[in-house]
Every structure is written in structure tokens, then in C-alpha cells.
Write an enzyme that holds these catalytic residues in place. Structure first.
Site, mmCIF file in Angstrom:
data_model
loop_
_atom_site.group_PDB
_atom_site.id
_atom_site.type_symbol
_atom_site.label_atom_id
_atom_site.label_comp_id
_atom_site.label_asym_id
_atom_site.label_seq_id
_atom_site.Cartn_x
_atom_site.Cartn_y
_atom_site.Cartn_z
ATOM 1 N N HIS A 197 -7.127 -33.432 -58.216
ATOM 2 C CA HIS A 197 -8.304 -32.745 -57.666
ATOM 3 C C HIS A 197 -9.347 -33.740 -57.161
ATOM 4 O O HIS A 197 -10.505 -33.377 -56.994
ATOM 5 C CB HIS A 197 -8.904 -31.812 -58.717
ATOM 6 C CG HIS A 197 -7.955 -30.733 -59.144
ATOM 7 N ND1 HIS A 197 -7.576 -29.702 -58.308
ATOM 8 C CD2 HIS A 197 -7.254 -30.553 -60.284
ATOM 9 C CE1 HIS A 197 -6.703 -28.927 -58.933
ATOM 10 N NE2 HIS A 197 -6.493 -29.434 -60.145
ATOM 11 N N GLU B 185 -12.203 -42.171 -73.896
ATOM 12 C CA GLU B 185 -12.628 -43.262 -74.778
ATOM 13 C C GLU B 185 -11.947 -44.579 -74.393
ATOM 14 O O GLU B 185 -12.578 -45.637 -74.398
ATOM 15 C CB GLU B 185 -12.312 -42.892 -76.238
ATOM 16 C CG GLU B 185 -12.566 -43.985 -77.269
ATOM 17 C CD GLU B 185 -14.008 -44.451 -77.332
ATOM 18 O OE1 GLU B 185 -14.901 -43.789 -76.758
ATOM 19 O OE2 GLU B 185 -14.251 -45.521 -77.942
ATOM 20 N N LYS C 2 -14.008 -47.952 -73.416
ATOM 21 C CA LYS C 2 -13.846 -49.248 -74.090
ATOM 22 C C LYS C 2 -13.576 -50.339 -73.064
ATOM 23 O O LYS C 2 -14.121 -51.433 -73.130
ATOM 24 C CB LYS C 2 -12.680 -49.120 -75.079
ATOM 25 C CG LYS C 2 -12.788 -49.795 -76.381
ATOM 26 C CD LYS C 2 -13.853 -49.378 -77.347
ATOM 27 C CE LYS C 2 -14.825 -48.339 -76.965
ATOM 28 N NZ LYS C 2 -15.836 -47.927 -77.832
ATOM 29 N N ARG D 11 -27.160 -55.774 -82.466
ATOM 30 C CA ARG D 11 -27.836 -54.619 -81.876
ATOM 31 C C ARG D 11 -28.146 -54.847 -80.398
ATOM 32 O O ARG D 11 -28.466 -53.899 -79.692
ATOM 33 C CB ARG D 11 -29.134 -54.329 -82.639
ATOM 34 C CG ARG D 11 -28.905 -53.885 -84.066
ATOM 35 C CD ARG D 11 -30.195 -53.860 -84.833
ATOM 36 N NE ARG D 11 -31.113 -52.847 -84.350
ATOM 37 C CZ ARG D 11 -31.264 -51.650 -84.894
ATOM 38 N NH1 ARG D 11 -30.564 -51.312 -85.940
ATOM 39 N NH2 ARG D 11 -32.121 -50.778 -84.404
ATOM 40 N N TRP E 119 -35.195 -56.079 -77.257
ATOM 41 C CA TRP E 119 -34.375 -55.591 -76.137
ATOM 42 C C TRP E 119 -35.373 -54.936 -75.193
ATOM 43 O O TRP E 119 -35.943 -53.899 -75.513
ATOM 44 C CB TRP E 119 -33.367 -54.585 -76.682
ATOM 45 C CG TRP E 119 -32.272 -54.185 -75.754
ATOM 46 C CD1 TRP E 119 -31.131 -54.875 -75.477
ATOM 47 C CD2 TRP E 119 -32.185 -52.970 -75.007
ATOM 48 N NE1 TRP E 119 -30.348 -54.159 -74.605
ATOM 49 C CE2 TRP E 119 -30.965 -52.992 -74.302
ATOM 50 C CE3 TRP E 119 -33.011 -51.842 -74.860
ATOM 51 C CZ2 TRP E 119 -30.553 -51.958 -73.462
ATOM 52 C CZ3 TRP E 119 -32.605 -50.823 -74.031
ATOM 53 C CH2 TRP E 119 -31.385 -50.894 -73.342
ATOM 54 N N GLU F 80 -16.812 -51.184 -71.235
ATOM 55 C CA GLU F 80 -17.785 -51.881 -72.077
ATOM 56 C C GLU F 80 -17.448 -53.349 -72.273
ATOM 57 O O GLU F 80 -18.323 -54.198 -72.157
ATOM 58 C CB GLU F 80 -17.816 -51.239 -73.474
ATOM 59 C CG GLU F 80 -18.614 -50.002 -73.586
ATOM 60 C CD GLU F 80 -18.681 -49.536 -75.034
ATOM 61 O OE1 GLU F 80 -17.636 -49.166 -75.592
ATOM 62 O OE2 GLU F 80 -19.777 -49.556 -75.603
ATOM 63 N N LYS G 72 -26.239 -51.723 -79.763
ATOM 64 C CA LYS G 72 -25.448 -50.959 -80.731
ATOM 65 C C LYS G 72 -26.075 -49.600 -81.007
ATOM 66 O O LYS G 72 -25.397 -48.598 -81.106
ATOM 67 C CB LYS G 72 -25.320 -51.763 -82.023
ATOM 68 C CG LYS G 72 -24.440 -51.112 -83.093
ATOM 69 C CD LYS G 72 -22.998 -51.121 -82.678
ATOM 70 C CE LYS G 72 -22.079 -50.463 -83.689
ATOM 71 N NZ LYS G 72 -20.775 -50.122 -83.063
ATOM 72 N N ASN H 128 -40.235 -51.806 -83.218
ATOM 73 C CA ASN H 128 -39.084 -51.194 -82.530
ATOM 74 C C ASN H 128 -39.517 -49.821 -82.045
ATOM 75 O O ASN H 128 -40.232 -49.118 -82.761
ATOM 76 C CB ASN H 128 -37.913 -50.971 -83.492
ATOM 77 C CG ASN H 128 -37.234 -52.254 -83.888
ATOM 78 O OD1 ASN H 128 -37.608 -53.324 -83.429
ATOM 79 N ND2 ASN H 128 -36.245 -52.144 -84.746
ATOM 80 N N GLY H 129 -39.030 -49.408 -80.882
ATOM 81 C CA GLY H 129 -39.348 -48.060 -80.392
ATOM 82 C C GLY H 129 -40.242 -48.123 -79.179
ATOM 83 O O GLY H 129 -40.345 -49.157 -78.501
ATOM 84 N N CYS I 67 -33.816 -53.218 -80.260
ATOM 85 C CA CYS I 67 -34.552 -54.217 -81.027
ATOM 86 C C CYS I 67 -34.134 -54.200 -82.510
ATOM 87 O O CYS I 67 -33.664 -53.193 -83.023
ATOM 88 C CB CYS I 67 -36.033 -53.921 -80.970
ATOM 89 S SG CYS I 67 -36.660 -53.781 -79.304
HETATM 90 O O1 M6R Z 1 -24.575 -44.395 -83.069
HETATM 91 P P1 M6R Z 1 -24.009 -43.351 -82.161
HETATM 92 O O2 M6R Z 1 -22.614 -42.972 -82.513
HETATM 93 O O3 M6R Z 1 -24.880 -42.145 -82.037
HETATM 94 O O4 M6R Z 1 -23.946 -44.050 -80.731
HETATM 95 C C1 M6R Z 1 -23.591 -43.319 -79.593
HETATM 96 C C2 M6R Z 1 -23.272 -44.244 -78.453
HETATM 97 O O5 M6R Z 1 -24.380 -45.014 -78.102
HETATM 98 C C3 M6R Z 1 -22.107 -45.186 -78.793
HETATM 99 O O6 M6R Z 1 -20.969 -44.469 -79.184
HETATM 100 C C4 M6R Z 1 -21.751 -46.069 -77.581
HETATM 101 O O7 M6R Z 1 -21.196 -45.290 -76.560
HETATM 102 C C5 M6R Z 1 -20.808 -47.171 -78.023
HETATM 103 N N1 M6R Z 1 -21.278 -48.426 -77.524
HETATM 104 C C6 M6R Z 1 -19.431 -47.004 -77.532
HETATM 105 O O8 M6R Z 1 -18.609 -48.073 -77.850
#
Ligand code: M6R
Length: 598
Positions: A495, A472, A476, A30, A76, A479, A593, A102-103, A2
Site C-alpha cells: 500500500h 521495534e 532499534k 541519560r 541536556w 537508534e 534515556k 532538571n525539567g 538531565c
Molecule cells: O521510560 P519509557 O519506557 O517511558 O520510555 C519511552 C521511550 O522514550 C523509550 O522506549 C525510547 O523509545 C527508547 N529509547 C527506545 O529504545
């Protein structure tokens, strides 16, 4: 997750509704599924809609809402599906008070039951709606607006950033507990937001609220008080980010812009830290931190991958180091003492799992350090020390420039804390921005992406320093392309995962000339002989070209930094594949985000 915005001001050229809409639009990154706003005048005007901001804009009257104070929210969903009724702000039974939050309110069921017993009627399934009804009860008892707000907040358990405005009042009240909230201060107006970009186009002067403090924001000024109602002196800081940093600057997507900003982000991250003459690295604010006996990294997602890389750097410098997924970290189950440094790596500084792990580490007696991008966020405020990665605002949900600056920051941290003196390492750090620029200028990633965009799934493999980048690279792809992708340390392939390899599963192999080329070629042959197309991301193109289908070249650098360059190629492949597949690149489905719930 949110997003929250509030504004109070009388400037004739600044309409409350427009400021709120601008703020909500800056918070879109976000992630959200509904949006709303409330503007206070003699009565409250509340508009909210499921869907994106255009749905809310379509619901607003032709003439902008009139008023001096207002709050807005992007939701959200957590409690209750996305719907008009569940969107914020929520109001009490009389429509006198509107609240955005938020929260998560942990004790909302008990509060709701008791409020319903007292005759309050609820319109939504949210946890948030208990707050306006609590305020209403206090107002009915005769409390004034601020006292009623405080009383309601005192009843809440959980994590929250809350903003409330009342009909007939020119004030927004706000409070937080373990959820970000920042106040923006302009000459003729005051802002409130979950995140600085929400008001960055109006002001860069900010003050951060602490847990337990209440902000009363009026046209005449901001008053911040503590739990007992006593005024608190707060410092006003200047945010170094520029409004254009938060814009697209002509790029089709923020994600592409942020990939291209990496050379600049690294220069900022390096500024003043590596010393070319001596070969050592000095990190501001960490001068009094001694070489630790052991290091534990806690982080999530991309930041966890950066931590795996960081832990390896420390181990190579003979400091025992482990990277933990923050959600799995248990300070009672690992050795923690006053020689232990627990490093929370978090772009946002607000990730709930990482904050929880850092709090546990604090309790267990460790020294704690936040490596973060966001000045004033919760992580640096709750740890003993902070190191900023200085990447600038990252709007794309997928972390790109913040990953590369986390890697660079951790490389500097490992040199700085272990007293390494190496002109070679420092020179390689200094050269990184130019090396990355050459990858950006010469990459063939777009061609590779279009050749393989129709594949069933993808694998990314690497060894040693490149293993975290393999993870990573695959994250990506998942995502932003919504395609199945897995990253592995290359040795693990045989394995188990090898069973999945077919001619329809392209394999990206990160091969570093200085460390692992021959062993990697063995792994490449394992997948190639099962028919998988192989794309090498390498600084050893001549040596590997005969064994692979395609090469994505990277320049030579110190072997520690090869994965940093390789990652840029993998980012570009993901981006161009997602672009070809017409995905929602900046705001991938279901993702947010900043993940502020555990
Ligand atoms: O703000 P942070 O670095 O703590 O966030 C951690 C993860 O939520 C963040 O890296 C997430 O995996 C990203 N969407 C990756 O692109």
C-alpha cells in the site's frame, strides 16, 4: 535528559568531589551535552563545562575540592545551546547560592523580566538561572537559607527537580514537581539524585520525595517537610538492584550486556507469578483488579511497541484493547468510565507524555495501572496499581531487556486479568529464558550485520503478534546504527512502502510457523522480486529457506511468544551493525534515556 546528584557527608575516605563525579558518570547514560558541580565551603566552588565529563574533570583543580556538601549536574539542552555558561549549576549575582535543575520552568520569562527589572544580572540563557536569583532576593530580604529556598520554589511553575547549596552552609536543599528525585541514606552520608544508579555503589537505602516536599540534607541527617513546613514521616526502602547490575561486566557496551541479561531478566519478571500446577497467573498487588470492560494502553517509543503487543493479547482474550501513543492520548476523545483500565507502560516511570496521559485518565475516572521497571518512580506513585517488570537497571539508552520484560509482563497481565488457565502458556513462559539463551548462543546476526552494514536503508516486516516487533526492530536500528529503517505490518507493504524497496534495501521478515508463514512468504516474494535481499527471522527455517537469502533461526515456542525470540535476533543485528559502523551505541546522538519533557 538531565541528571542530578547531591551529596552531604563528612567521611574522611569519601571526598565530595569524587562522589559527585562518580554520580555524574553513572548518570551519563541519560544523555547530556555539558556537566558541572558546585561544592560548598566558606565560599562556593563552581566548575562547569560544555562536552562530556572529561572536559569537566580537566577543568577541576589538581587538589580535590574541599567541602561537606555539593551538587552536580549533567545537562541536556532545552533553553539555550550547550555551552559553559548554560551548564549547571547556576549562581546568583553574589555567588552565594548554586542551583542545579532538571525539567522546565514554564514561567521563567516573566520571572526573569521581573528579576532583571530589580537589577539582577543573568549569565546564561537557561530557565534555571531564575532560581538562584529568586533565592538571592529572599536572602536580601532577610530570609534564612531554607525559607529563601522554599519561597523561590513556590514561585516556579512547570516540572522540576531542584537542588541548591549555599556558601558557608553544610546543607543541600531539594524539591521536586513532576520530575524524579530520590534521597539515598548511608551511615555517614546522604545522597540526592534524579536516578538511583547515581549513588547505588554507596547505598541501596532510599526514600522518594513527593511533589511539594522539601528535603534539607545535612551531615547530621535528612529532614523532609511538606508545603507548610511540617515534618513528614517517610519510609526508607531498599532498592533490589546490585551495584554490578549497573556496570558493564566485561562487555564492550551496556547494550550488549543488557541483551545478554535477558534470560535472567525474564526469570526475575516471572518469579512467583505463573503457576505451573494450575496454569493460571497471579500478579502480586493486582489481586483486587477485576477483568476490565476495556483497556487503553498509553506509552511512548519501545514501550508503545510493547503496548501494541499487549493490546493484541487482550483482544485475543475478548477484552477490547487499544494502544495509544501517550503524546496523542486524549481521555476526552475516547470512552473512559469506571470499567476502563488505562495502563501506562513505561520503563523509567518518568516519561512526561505517559505521565500526562495517566493523569488525564485518572481525572476521567479510569482505573490506572503502571507497568514499569523503576520502583518509586512517578508512574506507580500516581496510578491506582503497579506491576513491576523487574528487569534491573538498564543503562543503554536503547531499550532491550526492558522491552522483553514488558512483553512478558503484559503476557502475564493478559492471562491474570482475564482469568486464563493454560498450562501450555505457563510452560512456554517458563521455557522462554532458555529459548532466548539458545538464540544468544547460536545467533548468526553478527555475520548478517557485517554483510549488510553498507545498505541504504532497512525494512522489517511482520504480521499479527510479530507486527509490533517489526516496528521495534526498525526503531532499534535507527537508534543505534543511525541508518534509515522502517518497520511495517507486512500487509501494508504493497500500500505504499514497496515503492522504496530496491536491491539496496535489505528486508528482515519475522515469520512464525504457527500463525502466518504462508501469507508472510507472499510478502517476502513481493520484496524479493524487486531485488531486495531478504533475511527471515523464523522458527520455520526449512519451510522458508528456499524463498529467502538468509535465515536467522529461532526455536519453537507458543505462537504468542515467537516475536519475543525474534526480537532478540533483531537486537543483535542492530547491535553488531552499529558496532561495525563504530556508533555511540550506549548513548546514541541526540537521545536521552528518560524523556521528562512533553
Ligand atoms: O521510560 P519509557 O519506557 O517511558 O520510555 C519511552 C521511550 O522514550 C523509550 O522506549 C525510547 O523509545 C527508547 N529509547 C527506545 O529504545
Amino acid at each position: 535528559m538531565c541528571g542530578l546528584i547531591g551529596y552531604v557527608g563528612r567521611r574522611a575516605d569519601r571526598n565530595v568531589q569524587e562522589v559527585l563525579l562518580d554520580g555524574l558518570s553513572s548518570l551519563e547514560y541519560r544523555g547530556y551535552d555539558s556537566a558541572g558541580m558546585a561544592v560548598s565551603n566558606s565560599s562556593l566552588a563552581v566548575y562547569k563545562r560544555e562536552g562530556d565529563l572529561s572536559a569537566l574533570e580537566g577543568a577541576l583543580p589538581d587538589e580535590p575540592l574541599d567541602g561537606v556538601a555539593g551538587i552536580g549536574h549533567t545537562r541536556w539542552s532545552t533553553h539555550g545551546s550547550p555551552s559553559d555558561a548554560n551548564a549547571h549549576p547556576h549562581t546568583d549575582c553574589t555567588g552565594r547560592v548554586a542551583v542545579a535543575h532538571n525539567g522546565i520552568i514554564d514561567n521563567y520569562r516573566a520571572l526573569r523580566e521581573s528579576l532583571e527589572t530589580d537589577g539582577h544580572e543573568f549569565d546564561s540563557e537557561t530557565d534555571t538561572e531564575v532560581i538562584p536569583h529568586l533565592i538571592e532576593s529572599a536572602l536580601e530580604r532577610g530570609d534564612d537559607a531554607e525559607t529563601a529556598f522554599r519561597w523561590a520554589i513556590d514561585r516556579l511553575e512547570g516540572s522540576y527537580a531542584v537542588a541548591a547549596t549555599y556558601a558557608g552552609h553544610e546543607t543541600v536543599y531539594a524539591a521536586r514537581n513532576r520530575s524524579p528525585l530520590v534521597v539515598g541514606i548511608d551511615d555517614d552520608g546522604y545522597f540526592l539524585a534524579s536516578d538511583v544508579p547515581a549513588f547505588l555503589e554507596y547505598t541501596d537505602a532510599v526514600t522518594y520525595l513527593d511533589d511539594g516536599h522539601v528535603a534539607s540534607i545535612r551531615p547530621s541527617g535528612v529532614e523532609i517537610t511538606d508545603e507548610r513546613g511540617a515534618c513528614v514521616d517517610v519510609s526508607v526502602e531498599t532498592v533490589e538492584w546490585e551495584p554490578e547490575d549497573a556496570g558493564k561486566s566485561g562487555y564492550e557496551h551496556y547494550t550488549l550486556k543488557e541483551i545478554h541479561e535477558q534470560p535472567r531478566a525474564i526469570r526475575n519478571c516471572l518469579r512467583g507469578r505463573p503457576q505451573e500446577l494450575t496454569g493460571d497467573v497471579s500478579i502480586d498487588a493486582l489481586e483486587d483488579v477485576e477483568r476490565p470492560d476495556r483497556i487503553q494502553f498509553v506509552a511512548c517509543g519501545t514501550s508503545y511497541h510493547a503496548s501494541l503487543y499487549g493490546a493484541r493479547l487482550f483482544r485475543e482474550r475478548s477484552v477490547p484493547a487499544t494502544a495509544f501513543l501517550a503524546s496523542e492520548y486524549d481521555a476526552d476523545a475516547v470512552p473512559v468510565d469506571d470499567g476502563t483500565l488505562v495502563v501506562g507502560v513505561t520503563q523509567s516511570g518518568e516519561t512526561a507524555d505517559t505521565l500526562r496521559a495517566l493523569r488525564d485518565a485518572n481525572r476521567a475516572g479510569a482505573t490506572t495501572l503502571a507497568v514499569t521497571n523503576v520502583v518509586g518512580s512517578s508512574a506507580p506513585r500516581e496510578t491506582d496499581h503497579a506491576m513491576y517488570i523487574r528487569a534491573g537497571p538498564e543503562i543503554g539508552v536503547a531499550a532491550t531487556k526492558t522491552f522483553v520484560t514488558q512483553q512478558v509482563a503484559l503476557a502475564m497481565l493478559s492471562s491474570g486479568l482475564t482469568g486464563e488457565r493454560s498450562r501450555e502458556v505457563v510452560a512456554a513462559l517458563r521455557d522462554l529464558p532458555d529459548r532466548i539463551q539458545s538464540v544468544l548462543d547460536e545467533s548468526r546476526a553478527r555475520t548478517i550485520a557485517s554483510e549488510y552494514a553498507a545498505a541504504d536503508a532497512y525494512f522489517v516486516i511482520g504480521r499479527g503478534y510479530s507486527a509490533p516487533v517489526a516496528l521495534e526492530g526498525a526503531l532499534k536500528m535507527k537508534e543505534i546504527t543511525y541508518k534509515h529503517a522502517e518497520g511495517f505490518p507486512a500487509g501494508e507493504l504493497k500500500h505504499g512502502p514497496l515503492a522504496l524497496v530496491t536491491e539496496r534495501t535489505p528486508v528482515f521478515a519475522v515469520i512464525s510457523r504457527d500463525s502466518n508463514a504462508e501469507t508472510m512468504l507472499g510478502n517476502v516474494n513481493e520484496v524479493a522480486s524487486r531485488g531486495a535481499p531478504v533475511i527471515a527471522v523464523t522458527d520455520a527455517s526449512e519451510a522458508v529457506a528456499a524463498d529467502v537469502d538468509h535465515v536467522l533461526r529461532i526455536p519453537e515456542t507458543h505462537r504468542r511468544f515467537t516475536p519475543i525470540l525474534a526480537n532478540v535476533q533483531l537486537q543483535l543485528v542492530s547491535y553488531w551493525m552499529a558496532n561495525q559502523l563504530d556508533r555511540s551505541i550506549d548513548k546514541p546522538r541526540n537521545l536521552a534515556k528518560s524523556v521528562t519533557v512533553e
